[in-house]
Design an enzyme around this catalytic site. Structure first.
Site, mmCIF file in Angstrom:
data_model
loop_
_atom_site.group_PDB
_atom_site.id
_atom_site.type_symbol
_atom_site.label_atom_id
_atom_site.label_comp_id
_atom_site.label_asym_id
_atom_site.label_seq_id
_atom_site.Cartn_x
_atom_site.Cartn_y
_atom_site.Cartn_z
ATOM 1 C CB ALA A 74 8.243 5.194 1.073
ATOM 2 N NE ARG A 100 -2.002 0.598 3.766
ATOM 3 C CZ ARG A 100 -2.543 0.228 4.904
ATOM 4 N NH1 ARG A 100 -3.847 0.066 5.002
ATOM 5 N NH2 ARG A 100 -1.793 -0.003 5.963
ATOM 6 C CE1 TYR A 119 -6.465 -11.898 10.930
ATOM 7 C CE2 TYR A 119 -6.645 -13.986 12.104
ATOM 8 C CZ TYR A 119 -6.033 -13.197 11.149
ATOM 9 O OH TYR A 119 -4.994 -13.702 10.400
ATOM 10 C CG ASP A 161 -5.199 0.917 -0.253
ATOM 11 O OD1 ASP A 161 -5.577 -0.105 0.366
ATOM 12 O OD2 ASP A 161 -5.529 2.072 0.077
#
Length: 277
Positions: free
Chosen positions: A41, A38, A194, A63
């Site tokens: 850098a 995403r 989750y 992303d």
């Protein structure tokens, strides 16, 4: 880049299991390996780290929460390679056990990325999978545990071999809605956002494998979910019992199943062994 070139792609690959999978594929896959992240850098820094080890992955920003970002990646793969040979859906999130964020927000955010965004990646990239392609969805035995903690009628729905993708999406939306209305336990859901998100990923895997059998059987694409185990990553707060390299073993095994393999397909796999669903 010739459209004859083979290409493997890993999502959420700048650290943790995704990074270890990418490293292993760079060593073992005959073709290009695309590391996606995403954050550009961080993704490029991860590529540089692998280059320092003598490996040569490519980078592309992704992303998974942004449909436009997924489509841009799809267009890149189509233009550069004429499709995709290996897809590893690794990107995902988890809240800490002690996170004070209200449960309904945790449910919405977790399912948005782990289930709905992963499904969006599959929707855009499965049509460009080449014959003998391999798709690996990183799931978890937490999903199986969540299934076992669902009420019996919900368990039956999730285990049903005729459950459609639309049905599954509706069930995942209902979980989020039920948490908002504070009735999720009464409605038969477990208390793990989750776990439910990974339950969704595993059932989606079963459904998508069935769709491939119906529409593209001759292409012999194999699509599976796997549990990498409890790995020492940021997500596990470094509490895991396995190294990231150990966590990458089963995903890479599934990604590199030989061209003549017919199984596993539509399965949940842990330690290279199919789990009973």
């Amino acid at each position: 880049m010739s459209s004859c070139s083979r290409v493997a792609l890993v999502t959420g690959a700048n650290k943790g299991i995704g990074f270890a999978i990418t490293r292993d594929l760079c060593r073992k896959f005959s073709g290009d390996v695309v590391l996606t992240a995403r954050d550009e850098a961080r993704g490029r820094a991860a590529v540089q780290q692998l280059q320092a080890e003598g490996l040569s992955p490519r980078f592309h920003q992704l992303d998974i929460d942004d449909p436009q970002s997924i489509r841009a990646l799809r267009d890149f793969l189509r233009k550069e390679y004429g499709g995709l040979n290996v897809l590893v859906n690794n990107a995902g999130i988890a809240f800490r056990m002690d996170d004070p964020t209200p449960f309904d927000i945790q449910a919405e955010v977790t399912l948005k990325t782990n289930f709905f965004a992963t499904r969006n990646v599959c929707t855009e990239l499965l049509p460009i999978m080449k014959p003998h392609g391999r798709v690996v969805n990183i799931s978890s035995l937490q999903g199986l545990k969540a299934l076992e903690n669902c009420r019996e009628d919900l368990q039956e729905k999730f285990r049903c071999d005729t459950l459609t993708e639309v049905d599954l999406v509706d069930l995942m939306k209902k979980f989020v809605e039920d948490t908002k209305n504070e009735v999720h336990e009464r409605e038969g859901w477990p208390d793990s956002a989750y776990g439910v998100s990974k339950l969704g990923v595993t059932v989606l895997t079963r459904i998508l494998a069935r769709q491939l059998d119906e529409k593209r059987k001759a292409d012999r694409i194999l699509l599976n979910a796997c549990c990498p185990g409890w790995v020492k990553t940021d997500m596990a707060r470094d509490q895991g019992s396995r190294t990231v390299e150990e966590g990458a073993e089963t995903p890479v095994y599934l990604a590199l199943l030989p061209p003549d393999a017919t199984e596993p397909h539509g399965q949940l796999v842990r330690d290279k062994v199919v789990q009973t669903w």
